[in-house]
Design an enzyme around this catalytic site. Structure first.
Site: not given
Lengths: 739, 316
Positions: A248, A477, A622-624, A696, A698-699
């Site tokens: 997207g 994602t 935190r990186i999930l 976040g 992703g960006e």
């Protein structure tokens, strides 16, 4: 659940499932072709017909006549709906251009008709038989020209970047005049296309007045409301279903013509109708990232302390369109007492500009982080050290307001060490490897962390299987996976005991996917629902909520233990809740940070630029799931290479359209363009962000990459290009003689 | 896509005969370009003659030492042929620089020669284009021209020929063999095969209606170091901004053909007499009549610099 105070110790901190590199749950479906996308839902309704959208052949004007007679007589045609058949449709809250209806043409390839036929080929052929008469009007298509008339405008986008029309802190002009080392430069970024793999597509089914739309959309609840508004029907009559989205990048945040026209076509045909935008109309029919013209001024002391910083940006759009908030990161990224940002909107009659991955920051950092490189050079400083010297731990416009957590310095230091930055020759054009001129570049990365409410329902059945239901989307994602990990962690079950159902507007309303907010917020919503379910279970069993333990598929308290299946009992148990936020996002500036390092080679003869190595070090809470997070970041880095080196929607300033509107002519990186990419996540948590302590990512992976590439090209060649994309034609006249 | 009828030909002569009797028909082989154009209705044949079954897929060594490449030899197979790799290396390199593995598996030798331009205005049926719709005008001139032609252009058209393979074949002095609707055959030197746009940019080759390419022949190998250097914005799967097909002999003499700059593979034999003096005089003569736009003027220094790099590599 209202999140108002910093997160304390909670079950997520166990990190039995969260923080593990679990494979994507949807991965095997997507790689085996068994994840059904909207256009492939042959199973959900009988008698599906195919719609084909026709786009306007002019950029601005009116349609005086549409002759559909021949098209209607063509083989297989069931219905033709033209824009003259109805007044303008309503307009969704998120849209600037109208999607359909009426005689006015606002932009090239705006939808003007849908032809519905028994097969796609029949619909497409019949569409070519429409005869349309236009009255062309004068339009404004040249950003540079229209920028002279652009007016100041503020923006607070739904994607979380914001800036007022004009923001002043201290006295920029006086401070800039007073400092000895200064830069005043102009940068431009072009219009860019999302170019996602899956085109916008929808299947519309009417049952009486109720519409069900299988579609490809990032934001189910926005979409539901906006589709209802567009069609002029009650919101309760609309159901959106979008469990799989083939990319997207912001292009599917909104309802587009495929959705509206599938609905209108299905109404006219009295049949289910499906529509996919064809690739050649996507660039002009949908949205794009608007081009910018940015001026940056930075003034510093001889030691390298920034005293004055100003960032002004002009972008264009349709009169009701948004600005590209390219200055927003400059308000927060570096210190300096005297500051100014401003934004202007030029009115253009090009297609609608709107959000694309990291709106604001992506093009803003493409400019700002070249400017920082140029300043470092003027100061004879290492660009890593220059950035570190100007780090700030507080909001520079409002020094009482600290960052919740900020480790940009850590990103830069670790990145420099891992990348071998010390081997970089600061003098440009000094390093060669055969035909290649070699250069290294660095940029800071920055993207805000956005808090937005998100809900979910969590149920346990009598077999002990946990089902999470939310209208959250997975746009590639990893939402399915991190949501399952969250529920598994909270309820003490293995990952494969969790089922996740996404993308249905009948489900609890989530954050949706955009603005890199999906990961933290949607899992925090699932956390809230799990807390409620844990309480219900404890209460049911008469356990003390304080010492109840969910582990290994069991509920335990003291010496009592039951399996989760037993605890759920025959009817099962379910709880619904969501996360809502207090003012921690206001009291603390919440952002994510990165250090981007890039090495390029530039062919000394041709000027071809090829990336050789890339590294991103990210500070993002935190990186999930390090695997899905890494995938997000390397994908974003790839997009950054595209932005730096090739992506540009070419504007025909006479005819008013994006000329290179297919994937042969709008180039994005291919595999051969992308070298080894390394990603390092700093080990950290941010308790201000949510109970997940995540942010976040992703960006963030995109923000700054373009400038790091640009700075590497400069280091390789000594040619400073301030107009993206950096293509060989902008270097060639200044490359060394070939003998 | 306009509805069309379809049949299979039984022989090359049969194909040409069928085409001669069916105005508005097209031959289809790999279809990698034609089908895309049909979907956009840039090509709208009413009849397709499928030649895939014909016995034109062999690569044969010729008594004179040359090579005869059947029209249906797929690009992948041609690039991989040991004789091509050994004796006509630039052809192998040119083929592998084009398209993608999947496309090369389908695309044929004849089809590659007949590719249509990638001018974006040609591809948008809303835009005037003399090539697509004779007499409608050229919307590229004055528009977005970065990729387009700089030499041999006309006021009617500035499109380029997109093939890589054809550029190498031009440098190798290939010959195109055909059969006509009246069953007569002929051999056309590749230099004469493609046309400049002039006033009739829609006529791209000397092929007559119904005429079918049956083979491409290469003369006896000429040795030398052979290069195909393709310059593009991304590393793969992009059309050339500029490409250079070159043979350099041990004494420094050689041949040069250039792609990406004209309506046909661009070669001026007279320019090659300057090879010993370096890239500059060769490029100057090749581009003497260039009429670039502001956006594609970079192709002129790019041709010279790329050729210089090739010549420098040949010296090592």
């Amino acid at each position: 659940m209202k999140f108002e105070t910093p997160a304390a110790q909670n079950p997520i901190d166990q990190l039995k499932v969260i923080g593990k590199p679990a494979d994507r749950i949807d991965g095997k479906f997507k790689t085996t072709g068994t994840a059904p996308y909207a256009y492939e839902r042959h199973d959900v309704a009988a008698d599906q017909a195919y719609g084909f959208i026709v786009g306007a052949a002019i950029a601005k004007g009116r349609i005086s006549r549409v002759d559909a007679a021949e098209a209607k007589r063509a083989p297989g045609v069931i219905a033709v709906v033209t824009t003259l058949d109805m007044p303008r449709l309503g307009r969704g809250r998120m849209n600037a251009a109208y999607l359909f209806g009426g005689a006015d043409v606002q932009h090239y390839h705006q939808a003007i008709a849908i032809v519905v036929a028994e097969t796609f080929e029949q619909a497409r052929f019949a569409a070519s038989l429409l005869r349309v008469d236009y009255a062309r009007a004068q339009g404004r298509y040249d950003l540079a020209e229209e920028s002279k008339r652009a007016e100041l405008k503020g923006e607070d986008t739904d994607e979380g970047t914001s800036a007022p029309p004009l923001q002043r802190t201290g006295d920029f002009e006086a401070a800039f005049a007073a400092v000895p080392v200064k830069l005043d430069a102009e940068y431009t970024t072009p219009d860019q296309s999302h170019a996602m793999m899956e085109p916008h597509s929808s299947l519309a089914v009417w049952e009486g007045d109720r519409l069900t739309l299988w579609t490809s959309n990032q934001m189910i609840n926005w979409g539901k409301g906006d589709l209802a508004k567009t069609l002029g029907i009650p919101e309760q009559s609309v159901r959106l279903i979008s469990p799989y989205v083939g990319g997207g990048f912001g292009g599917k945040l909104f309802v587009r013509s495929d959705a509206a026209l599938a609905a209108l076509g299905a109404k006219a045909a009295r049949r289910p109708v499906k529509v996919a935008l064809t690739r050649p109309i996507m660039a002009n029919n949908t949205t794009h990232r608007p081009a910018t013209i940015q001026r940056i001024r930075i003034g510093a002391t001889p030691e390298g302390k920034i005293r004055a910083i100003a960032h002004e940006s002009t972008s264009g759009n349709l009169p009701d369109g948004k600005l590209e908030t390219a200055v927003s990161q400059t308000r927060l990224l570096y210190g300096g007492a005297n500051r100014m940002t401003s934004m202007r909107l030029a009115l253009l009659d090009l297609p609608e500009g709107n959000s694309m991955r990291a709106p604001g920051e992506a093009p803003g950092l493409m400019a700002l982080e070249i400017a920082m490189d140029e300043m470092a050079e003027k100061l004879h400083m290492d660009p890593v050290e220059f950035r570190i010297m100007n780090d700030t731990q507080v909001d520079p416009e409002n020094p009482q307001r600290p960052f919740s957590y900020r480790n940009l310095v850590g990103c830069l230091r670790l990145g420099a060490e891992r990348f071998g930055w010390s081997r970089r020759d600061p003098t440009p054009a000094m390093t060669r490897d055969g035909q290649w001129m070699i250069g290294m570049g660095v940029a800071g990365g920055f993207r805000n962390n956005l808090l937005t409410k998100s809900a979910a329902r969590v149920a346990i059945d009598k077999a002990g299987i946990v089902t999470v239901t939310t209208d959250m989307t997975d746009i590639g994602t990893g939402s399915y996976t991190i949501i399952a990990q969250t529920a598994a962690e909270m309820l003490g079950v293995p990952l494969d005991h969790v089922r996740v159902l996404l993308g249905d507007s009948n489900s609890p309303i989530s954050s949706g996917s955009g603005g890199q907010w999906g990961g933290n917020n949607s899992t925090a919503g699932v956390y809230a629902a799990c807390v409620k379910l844990r309480e219900a279970i404890a209460q049911n069993l008469g356990f003390n909520e304080r010492d109840v333990l969910f582990a290994d598929g069991q509920v335990r308290s003291g010496n009592r233990a039951l399996s989760l299946a037993e605890a759920a009992g025959d009817p099962g148990l379910s709880a619904e809740d969501g996360i809502e936020y207090g003012d921690l996002g206001k009291k603390y500036q919440q952002s994510t940070f990165a250090g981007h390092f890039v090495e390029v080679g530039v062919d000394v003869a041709t000027g071809e630029i090829r990336v050789r190595r890339m590294l991103a070090v990210c500070s993002a809470g935190r990186i999930l799931n390090p695997k899905t997070a890494r995938s997000q970041v390397i994908g974003a880095m790839t997009m950054g290479v595209g932005a730096a080196l090739m992506e540009e929607l070419a504007v025909d300033k006479r005819l008013g359209f994006f000329v290179n509107h297919d994937l042969a002519s709008y180039e994005v990186p291919v595999h051969a363009d992308i070298p080894h990419q390394e990603v390092i996540f700093l080990d950290e948590v941010d308790p201000m962000s949510s109970p997940m302590k995540a942010k976040g990512v992703g960006e963030l992976g995109l923000c700054g990459v373009g400038a790091a590439v640009a700075n590497a090209v400069y280091n390789a060649t000594g040619v400073r290009v301030r107009d993206y994309p950096i293509t060989l034609d902008k270097l060639i006249e200044r490359l060394p003689e070939i003998v | 896509m306009k509805p069309f009828t379809y049949e299979r030909a039984s022989s090359a002569a049969d194909a040409a005969d069928k085409a001669g009797r069916a105005p508005g028909s097209k031959f289809i082989a790999g279809g990698t370009n034609l089908l895309d154009l049909m979907k956009l209705q840039i090509e709208a044949p009413n009849h397709l003659i499928d030649i895939n079954g014909l016995d034109l897929d062999k690569i044969e060594s010729m008594p004179d030492g040359g090579l005869r490449i059947g029209a249906l030899v797929r690009n992948t197979d041609l690039a991989a042929d040991m004789r091509v790799r050994r004796d006509y290396a630039m052809l192998s390199r040119a083929l592998l620089a084009g398209a993608s593995g999947q496309l090369r598996n389908k695309a044929t030798t004849a089809g590659n020669l007949l590719q249509r331009t990638r001018c974006p205005y040609f591809y948008d049926t809303n835009m005037p284009c003399n090539k697509r719709q004779p007499g409608s005008g050229c919307s590229a001139i004055g528009g977005y021209t970065r990729q387009l032609g700089v030499v041999g252009v006309s006021d009617a058209c500035i499109a380029t020929h997109p093939s890589d393979m054809a550029v190498a074949m031009r440098a190798l002095d290939a010959t195109v063999e055909t059969v006509r609707a009246d069953k007569s055959s002929r051999a056309v030197p590749i230099a004469e095969f493609h046309r400049l746009p002039g006033d009739t940019p829609h006529i791209e080759t000397v092929l007559e209606p119904g005429e079918l390419i049956t083979a491409v022949t290469l003369p006896k190998a000429i040795g030398g170091k052979q290069y195909y250097r393709k310059v593009r914005d991304r590393a793969s799967y992009a059309f050339a901004l500029v490409s250079i097909a070159a043979v350099v002999q041990p004494d420094g003499s050689g041949r040069v053909a250039v792609g990406g700059i004209a309506h046909k593979p661009w070669r001026i034999e007279a320019a090659e007499t300057n090879m010993l003096r370096g890239a500059k005089p060769v490029a100057e003569q090749l581009l003497a009549d260039a009429r670039p736009t502001r956006a594609n003027a970079f192709k002129l220094p790019l041709v010279e610099r790329t050729l210089a790099a090739v010549l420098a590599e040949a010296r090592t």
